[in-house]
Design a protein around this motif. Structure first.
Motif, PDB file in Angstrom:
ATOM      1  N   THR A   6       1.388  -7.755  -0.433  1.00  0.00           N
ATOM      2  CA  THR A   6       1.212  -6.594   0.429  1.00  0.00           C
ATOM      3  C   THR A   6      -0.219  -6.087   0.289  1.00  0.00           C
ATOM      4  O   THR A   6      -0.591  -5.592  -0.778  1.00  0.00           O
ATOM      5  N   PRO A   7      -1.037  -6.191   1.325  1.00  0.00           N
ATOM      6  CA  PRO A   7      -2.430  -5.730   1.218  1.00  0.00           C
ATOM      7  C   PRO A   7      -2.505  -4.241   0.927  1.00  0.00           C
ATOM      8  O   PRO A   7      -1.632  -3.464   1.322  1.00  0.00           O
ATOM      9  N   LEU A  11      -3.601  -4.279  -4.596  1.00  0.00           N
ATOM     10  CA  LEU A  11      -3.834  -5.723  -4.550  1.00  0.00           C
ATOM     11  C   LEU A  11      -5.329  -6.022  -4.595  1.00  0.00           C
ATOM     12  O   LEU A  11      -5.760  -6.972  -5.267  1.00  0.00           O
ATOM     13  N   GLU A  12      -6.120  -5.208  -3.934  1.00  0.00           N
ATOM     14  CA  GLU A  12      -7.572  -5.404  -3.954  1.00  0.00           C
ATOM     15  C   GLU A  12      -8.115  -5.267  -5.375  1.00  0.00           C
ATOM     16  O   GLU A  12      -8.929  -6.084  -5.825  1.00  0.00           O
ATOM     17  N   ALA A  13      -7.653  -4.252  -6.094  1.00  0.00           N
ATOM     18  CA  ALA A  13      -8.110  -4.066  -7.474  1.00  0.00           C
ATOM     19  C   ALA A  13      -7.626  -5.204  -8.367  1.00  0.00           C
ATOM     20  O   ALA A  13      -8.358  -5.694  -9.233  1.00  0.00           O
ATOM     21  N   ALA A  14      -6.367  -5.630  -8.162  1.00  0.00           N
ATOM     22  CA  ALA A  14      -5.809  -6.706  -8.988  1.00  0.00           C
ATOM     23  C   ALA A  14      -6.559  -8.012  -8.786  1.00  0.00           C
ATOM     24  O   ALA A  14      -6.749  -8.786  -9.736  1.00  0.00           O
ATOM     25  N   ARG A  15      -7.010  -8.262  -7.565  1.00  0.00           N
ATOM     26  CA  ARG A  15      -7.681  -9.528  -7.264  1.00  0.00           C
ATOM     27  C   ARG A  15      -9.172  -9.520  -7.599  1.00  0.00           C
ATOM     28  O   ARG A  15      -9.756 -10.571  -7.873  1.00  0.00           O
ATOM     29  N   ILE A 283      -0.434   5.151  -3.740  1.00  0.00           N
ATOM     30  CA  ILE A 283      -1.765   4.537  -3.796  1.00  0.00           C
ATOM     31  C   ILE A 283      -1.919   3.496  -2.690  1.00  0.00           C
ATOM     32  O   ILE A 283      -2.935   3.459  -1.981  1.00  0.00           O
ATOM     33  N   ASN A 284      -0.909   2.649  -2.530  1.00  0.00           N
ATOM     34  CA  ASN A 284      -1.061   1.532  -1.605  1.00  0.00           C
ATOM     35  C   ASN A 284      -1.002   1.948  -0.142  1.00  0.00           C
ATOM     36  O   ASN A 284      -1.478   1.222   0.727  1.00  0.00           O
ATOM     37  N   LYS A 285      -0.427   3.112   0.143  1.00  0.00           N
ATOM     38  CA  LYS A 285      -0.405   3.603   1.519  1.00  0.00           C
ATOM     39  C   LYS A 285      -1.694   4.331   1.889  1.00  0.00           C
ATOM     40  O   LYS A 285      -1.909   4.673   3.049  1.00  0.00           O
ATOM     41  N   SER A 286      -2.542   4.578   0.900  1.00  0.00           N
ATOM     42  CA  SER A 286      -3.789   5.301   1.154  1.00  0.00           C
ATOM     43  C   SER A 286      -4.858   4.347   1.677  1.00  0.00           C
ATOM     44  O   SER A 286      -4.682   3.124   1.668  1.00  0.00           O
ATOM     45  N   ASP A 287      -5.971   4.923   2.117  1.00  0.00           N
ATOM     46  CA  ASP A 287      -7.105   4.100   2.543  1.00  0.00           C
ATOM     47  C   ASP A 287      -8.191   4.054   1.469  1.00  0.00           C
ATOM     48  O   ASP A 287      -9.349   3.755   1.740  1.00  0.00           O
ATOM     49  N   TYR A 288      -7.793   4.334   0.215  1.00  0.00           N
ATOM     50  CA  TYR A 288      -8.753   4.345  -0.898  1.00  0.00           C
ATOM     51  C   TYR A 288      -9.307   2.944  -1.138  1.00  0.00           C
ATOM     52  O   TYR A 288      -8.567   1.958  -1.107  1.00  0.00           O
ATOM     53  N   LYS A 289     -10.596   2.865  -1.371  1.00  0.00           N
ATOM     54  CA  LYS A 289     -11.244   1.605  -1.699  1.00  0.00           C
ATOM     55  C   LYS A 289     -11.565   1.601  -3.198  1.00  0.00           C
ATOM     56  O   LYS A 289     -12.389   2.390  -3.657  1.00  0.00           O
TER      57      LYS A 289
END
Length: 358
Positions: A6-7, A11-15, A283-289
């Motif tokens: 799930t993007p 997931l961005e931080a984990a990768r 967290i995952n529903k937010s647009d935080y980068k």
């Protein structure tokens, strides 16, 4: 097992960073979703286990009745703990492919030692060894109390991957990390394998925040209440950098979330963050980068407020508490009492199944 990811920020931080995501629950449905967010582990404690069982009474109440029939001489506690073991094994199976891929560093399911054993280092280490043999990817929680520190070293020496719990302060984390290090070195000196062990040292940042807020109210302190949201973050950052400087091999783990900073302020560190699933959804529903913030210090004006509180200084400075003082620290007592109550609640639930009110 094929994972449909799930993007999102998790997931961005984990990768893209060394920061590992674990789910703060052994509930299999939540864990499956957490894995889709990039999760590679799970934690549990008596309160969480009780919650998981009560959420699925349709499944677990009949199973508890079956366990009672299968174990006719078992106590209420033994029946309840058997259910906890089965819940844990179900969750552990979901993580086994990750465990194989990561060679034991991740892909683990935490199960906590019985808080009623907290007065005996041998009993804690014995139960930790028993739990570690339930399946290959178990990690066992032992409290960072004075007695628990001895159990942590002993269990590590026996080959148990330990997740230190009931830990809220930098001195507790360092003392536990050093105990793990001693256990690992003793094993290696005897030619025993440590290559697949994956110890972590939890610092329950949110519970430290809870305690400092109680102290501030108790002592009538005049301060910016928003600054009190940062106590756990400051302690976690300090513990992480102390572990790096001291060469401690266990990873720091952030738990007991009270705000998103218990994740966002730690991203970039080679550590574990373990939010409850509800926080992961937020967290995952937010647009935080996600950005690397582990090396960003807490703002000076916030630190000035926090360091004006003696109880925070005790929690923040590496020598702020001695092991003899760990047990009397307010957050320690509050948390152990909560875990003991969860055990009592599970006993009552079992009692109502096997001996219902006439």
């Amino acid at each position: 097992m094929s994972i449909e990811y799930t993007p999102g920020p998790l997931l961005e931080a984990a990768r893209n960073t060394p920061t590992a995501l674990w789910n703060d629950s052994a509930d299999p449905d939540e864990l499956r979703q957490s894995i889709s967010f990039g999760g590679v582990g799970a934690t549990c404690n008596p309160s969480i286990a009780y919650t998981c069982i009560t959420k699925r009474k349709d499944k677990w109440l009949p199973r508890i009745a079956e366990i009672a029939e299968e174990m006719p001489q078992a106590s209420e506690s033994e029946i309840g703990w058997q259910a906890v073991k089965e819940l844990s094994l179900e969750a552990a199976a979901l993580l086994e492919p990750i465990f194989e891929r990561e060679n034991g560093r991740d892909g683990r399911l935490s199960i906590q030692t019985d808080p009623r054993l907290a007065r005996s280092a041998k009993a804690l280490a014995d139960q930790a060894e028993e739990f570690s043999k339930l399946t290959k990817n178990i990690i066992v929680k032992i409290p960072a109390t004075e007695v628990g520190i001895a159990a942590i070293e002993d269990a590590t020496y026996r080959g148990v991957s330990v997740n230190v719990t009931v830990s809220f302060t930098v001195p507790q984390a360092i003392t536990a990390g050093e105990a793990i290090e001693r256990g690992l070195k003793r094993r290696k000196a005897e030619g025993k394998d440590t290559s697949t062990m994956g110890p972590v040292v939890t610092l329950m940042g949110g519970r430290l925040d809870d305690w400092i807020k109680i102290v501030a109210k108790r002592d009538g302190l005049f301060l910016d209440p928003g600054h009190l949201e940062w106590g756990g973050v400051a302690a976690l950052k300090r513990a992480y950098h102390e572990f790096q400087a001291r060469g401690l091999r266990a990873r720091v783990l952030s738990a007991a979330f009270r705000n998103v900073m218990h994740w966002s302020e730690l991203v970039g560190g080679d550590l574990v963050v373990s939010p409850p699933f509800a926080w992961q959804e937020i967290i995952n529903k937010s647009d935080y980068k996600p950005v690397n913030r582990i090396d960003e210090p807490v703002a000076p004006e916030i630190m000035k407020t926090l360091q004006s509180i003696p109880e925070f200084v005790r929690a923040y400075e590496p020598d702020g508490l001695t092991p003899a003082e760990f047990d009397a620290f307010g957050a320690t007592r509050r948390t152990l009492r909560g875990f003991l109550q969860a055990d009592a609640d599970l006993d009552e639930l079992v009692r109502n199944v096997i001996m219902p009110q006439p």
